[in-house]
Design a protein around this motif. Structure first.
Motif, PDB file in Angstrom:
ATOM      1  N   VAL A 184       4.066   5.627  14.186  1.00 29.64           N
ATOM      2  CA  VAL A 184       2.831   5.631  13.399  1.00 29.64           C
ATOM      3  C   VAL A 184       2.802   6.956  12.645  1.00 29.64           C
ATOM      4  O   VAL A 184       2.825   8.020  13.267  1.00 29.64           O
ATOM      5  CB  VAL A 184       1.583   5.504  14.288  1.00 29.64           C
ATOM      6  CG1 VAL A 184       0.317   5.572  13.435  1.00 29.64           C
ATOM      7  CG2 VAL A 184       1.608   4.213  15.104  1.00 29.64           C
ATOM      8  N   VAL A 185       2.780   6.900  11.308  1.00 31.27           N
ATOM      9  CA  VAL A 185       2.905   8.103  10.489  1.00 31.27           C
ATOM     10  C   VAL A 185       1.813   8.114   9.426  1.00 31.27           C
ATOM     11  O   VAL A 185       1.647   7.135   8.683  1.00 31.27           O
ATOM     12  CB  VAL A 185       4.291   8.174   9.804  1.00 31.27           C
ATOM     13  CG1 VAL A 185       4.384   9.397   8.902  1.00 31.27           C
ATOM     14  CG2 VAL A 185       5.404   8.183  10.838  1.00 31.27           C
ATOM     15  N   MET A 186       1.073   9.218   9.335  1.00 28.48           N
ATOM     16  CA  MET A 186       0.137   9.413   8.233  1.00 28.48           C
ATOM     17  C   MET A 186       0.919   9.917   7.020  1.00 28.48           C
ATOM     18  O   MET A 186       1.581  10.959   7.094  1.00 28.48           O
ATOM     19  CB  MET A 186      -0.950  10.425   8.612  1.00 28.48           C
ATOM     20  CG  MET A 186      -1.965   9.894   9.587  1.00 28.48           C
ATOM     21  SD  MET A 186      -3.360  11.044   9.857  1.00 28.48           S
ATOM     22  CE  MET A 186      -2.551  12.280  10.887  1.00 28.48           C
ATOM     23  N   LEU A 187       0.867   9.170   5.921  1.00 29.42           N
ATOM     24  CA  LEU A 187       1.563   9.598   4.715  1.00 29.42           C
ATOM     25  C   LEU A 187       0.895  10.836   4.124  1.00 29.42           C
ATOM     26  O   LEU A 187      -0.329  10.963   4.136  1.00 29.42           O
ATOM     27  CB  LEU A 187       1.566   8.483   3.672  1.00 29.42           C
ATOM     28  CG  LEU A 187       2.297   7.191   4.022  1.00 29.42           C
ATOM     29  CD1 LEU A 187       2.336   6.273   2.801  1.00 29.42           C
ATOM     30  CD2 LEU A 187       3.704   7.449   4.528  1.00 29.42           C
ATOM     31  N   VAL A 224       1.129   4.456   7.991  1.00 27.54           N
ATOM     32  CA  VAL A 224       2.116   3.379   8.084  1.00 27.54           C
ATOM     33  C   VAL A 224       2.631   3.315   9.512  1.00 27.54           C
ATOM     34  O   VAL A 224       2.921   4.357  10.125  1.00 27.54           O
ATOM     35  CB  VAL A 224       3.282   3.598   7.099  1.00 27.54           C
ATOM     36  CG1 VAL A 224       4.350   2.522   7.280  1.00 27.54           C
ATOM     37  CG2 VAL A 224       2.769   3.593   5.670  1.00 27.54           C
ATOM     38  N   ALA A 225       2.756   2.104  10.047  1.00 29.58           N
ATOM     39  CA  ALA A 225       3.231   1.908  11.417  1.00 29.58           C
ATOM     40  C   ALA A 225       4.313   0.835  11.450  1.00 29.58           C
ATOM     41  O   ALA A 225       4.298  -0.111  10.653  1.00 29.58           O
ATOM     42  CB  ALA A 225       2.077   1.509  12.334  1.00 29.58           C
ATOM     43  N   TYR A 265       3.221  -2.176   9.017  1.00 31.45           N
ATOM     44  CA  TYR A 265       1.794  -2.282   8.745  1.00 31.45           C
ATOM     45  C   TYR A 265       1.317  -0.994   8.070  1.00 31.45           C
ATOM     46  O   TYR A 265       1.972   0.044   8.162  1.00 31.45           O
ATOM     47  CB  TYR A 265       0.988  -2.444  10.043  1.00 31.45           C
ATOM     48  CG  TYR A 265       1.508  -3.468  11.012  1.00 31.45           C
ATOM     49  CD1 TYR A 265       0.952  -4.741  11.078  1.00 31.45           C
ATOM     50  CD2 TYR A 265       2.531  -3.150  11.905  1.00 31.45           C
ATOM     51  CE1 TYR A 265       1.407  -5.675  11.997  1.00 31.45           C
ATOM     52  CE2 TYR A 265       2.993  -4.079  12.822  1.00 31.45           C
ATOM     53  CZ  TYR A 265       2.440  -5.337  12.867  1.00 31.45           C
ATOM     54  OH  TYR A 265       2.889  -6.255  13.771  1.00 31.45           O
ATOM     55  N   TRP A 266       0.143  -1.067   7.454  1.00 34.78           N
ATOM     56  CA  TRP A 266      -0.486   0.131   6.911  1.00 34.78           C
ATOM     57  C   TRP A 266      -1.999  -0.016   7.037  1.00 34.78           C
ATOM     58  O   TRP A 266      -2.542  -1.123   7.071  1.00 34.78           O
ATOM     59  CB  TRP A 266      -0.093   0.373   5.443  1.00 34.78           C
ATOM     60  CG  TRP A 266      -0.359  -0.800   4.547  1.00 34.78           C
ATOM     61  CD1 TRP A 266      -1.485  -1.054   3.814  1.00 34.78           C
ATOM     62  CD2 TRP A 266       0.520  -1.916   4.329  1.00 34.78           C
ATOM     63  NE1 TRP A 266      -1.360  -2.245   3.151  1.00 34.78           N
ATOM     64  CE2 TRP A 266      -0.138  -2.796   3.440  1.00 34.78           C
ATOM     65  CE3 TRP A 266       1.796  -2.241   4.783  1.00 34.78           C
ATOM     66  CZ2 TRP A 266       0.436  -3.988   3.013  1.00 34.78           C
ATOM     67  CZ3 TRP A 266       2.365  -3.422   4.368  1.00 34.78           C
ATOM     68  CH2 TRP A 266       1.682  -4.288   3.481  1.00 34.78           C
ATOM     69  N   ALA A 267      -2.676   1.115   7.125  1.00 32.95           N
ATOM     70  CA  ALA A 267      -4.131   1.138   7.260  1.00 32.95           C
ATOM     71  C   ALA A 267      -4.595   2.564   6.998  1.00 32.95           C
ATOM     72  O   ALA A 267      -3.783   3.485   6.909  1.00 32.95           O
ATOM     73  CB  ALA A 267      -4.560   0.693   8.655  1.00 32.95           C
ATOM     74  N   LEU A 275       3.402   0.985  -1.662  1.00 32.71           N
ATOM     75  CA  LEU A 275       2.350   1.784  -1.050  1.00 32.71           C
ATOM     76  C   LEU A 275       2.322   3.153  -1.715  1.00 32.71           C
ATOM     77  O   LEU A 275       3.383   3.718  -2.019  1.00 32.71           O
ATOM     78  CB  LEU A 275       2.598   1.969   0.444  1.00 32.71           C
ATOM     79  CG  LEU A 275       2.702   0.717   1.305  1.00 32.71           C
ATOM     80  CD1 LEU A 275       3.045   1.097   2.744  1.00 32.71           C
ATOM     81  CD2 LEU A 275       1.418  -0.092   1.260  1.00 32.71           C
ATOM     82  N   ALA A 276       1.141   3.692  -1.931  1.00 28.92           N
ATOM     83  CA  ALA A 276       1.038   5.029  -2.518  1.00 28.92           C
ATOM     84  C   ALA A 276      -0.218   5.708  -2.006  1.00 28.92           C
ATOM     85  O   ALA A 276      -1.296   5.101  -1.966  1.00 28.92           O
ATOM     86  CB  ALA A 276       1.007   4.967  -4.041  1.00 28.92           C
TER      87      ALA A 276
END
Length: 298
Positions: free
Chosen positions: A220-223, A189-190, A198-200, A179-180
């Motif tokens: 649940v974290v926003m990269l 990412v959760a 998961y990612w979205a 993921l990048a």
């Protein structure tokens, strides 16, 4: 999604995957697709409907994710260690061409890209083979296919100019997902209480999924921009482990001045948008390549 091998009911994670695909339609309806990958570590391959044994099945089509998804895929999704989903709002490359839909299989990678980049700049900097489609994503996937470590990946990502969020899998290592998040295009990412990952694009979708499925999310974290992570479940060959971050690195992303557009945060709540904007760190250059003021948020 990277599935935990220890979850007692694979259907819970599968429900979230499909729900996220439906929710992602608010960020793109030109085309959509999904890829089901891998075999449980140490357990050998499973036959993939319409694809090679133990490997990968990619389904793509024009229109909405809900139009591409079929309930007949559920048994295969339930036993897939890794699944990628994508919705597209076309910028570079016509939505009428099936080869422009994602996930794309390019060389040995299966990948998705949200954003819009200066593909001509990449082709001018790196020797790349001819593309089969007309999107800006394909040359980036060609470069990522040749990466074998975090330093290779970050060197490619620092050469990218434009909006970019990526997920990709090398087909010879199908239980690992890369993921990048580069400039602007959001990536969240959760992790649920079964340790599925998961990612979205939008963090709100995980709150919606929690209300409409049987899953509870532990985090649940926003990269942040400039984040790369490799997620997998096999620290040692043949051993099944809970999915975790195996490697990570940071890099400095670059965007064009024209890339800064409110539609980056289409569907976000005001609070989520403001939190993400406050952490932006990309450098900006005068716009070249891509679609100028046009915007993809798929």
């Amino acid at each position: 999604m990277v599935r935990s091998p220890f979850a007692d009911d694979p259907g819970r994670a599968s429900d979230v995957f499909v729900t996220l695909g439906m929710l992602a339609e608010e960020r793109g309806t030109d085309s959509a697709g999904l890829a089901l990958l891998g075999a449980w570590p140490g357990l050998g391959g499973w036959p993939s409907l319409g694809g090679p044994a133990g490997g990968c099945r990619v389904v793509r089509g024009r229109g909405r994710f809900s139009g591409v998804w079929r309930p007949a895929y559920v048994p295969e999704l339930d036993r897939s260690p890794v699944a990628l989903g994508h919705t597209r709002w076309a910028t570079q490359g016509t939505p009428l061409e099936p080869r422009n839909a994602s996930p794309m299989a390019v060389q040995d990678v299966v990948a998705t890209h949200n954003g819009d980049i200066d593909a001509a700049g990449l082709r001018g900097r790196f020797p790349l083979p001819p593309a089969s489609g007309t999107t800006d994503s394909e040359p980036l996937f060609q470069l990522l296919a040749g990466c074998r470590g975090p330093s290779d990946v970050t060197a490619v990502l620092e050469a990218v100019v434009g909006r970019v969020a990526l997920a990709w899998v090398h087909r010879d290592r199908p239980t690992e997902v890369h993921l990048a998040r580069g400039a602007l295009s959001p990536l969240t990412v959760a992790v649920d209480t079964d340790q599925n990952i998961y990612w979205a694009s939008n963090p709100r979708w995980f709150r919606d999924a929690e209300r409409h499925t049987r899953v509870e999310f532990a985090s649940v974290v926003m990269l942040r921009e400039g984040t790369y992570a490799k997620i997998g479940m096999e620290r040692r060959p043949g051993r099944r482990d809970r999915p975790e971050v195996l490697e990570s690195a940071n890099f400095l992303p670059t965007a064009r001045h024209t890339d800064m557009d409110p539609r980056v945060w289409t569907g976000f709540t005001a609070d989520d948008r403001d939190v993400d904007r406050a952490g932006l760190l990309h450098r900006a250059v005068q716009g070249t390549g891509g679609t100028g003021g046009l915007m993809t948020v798929a």
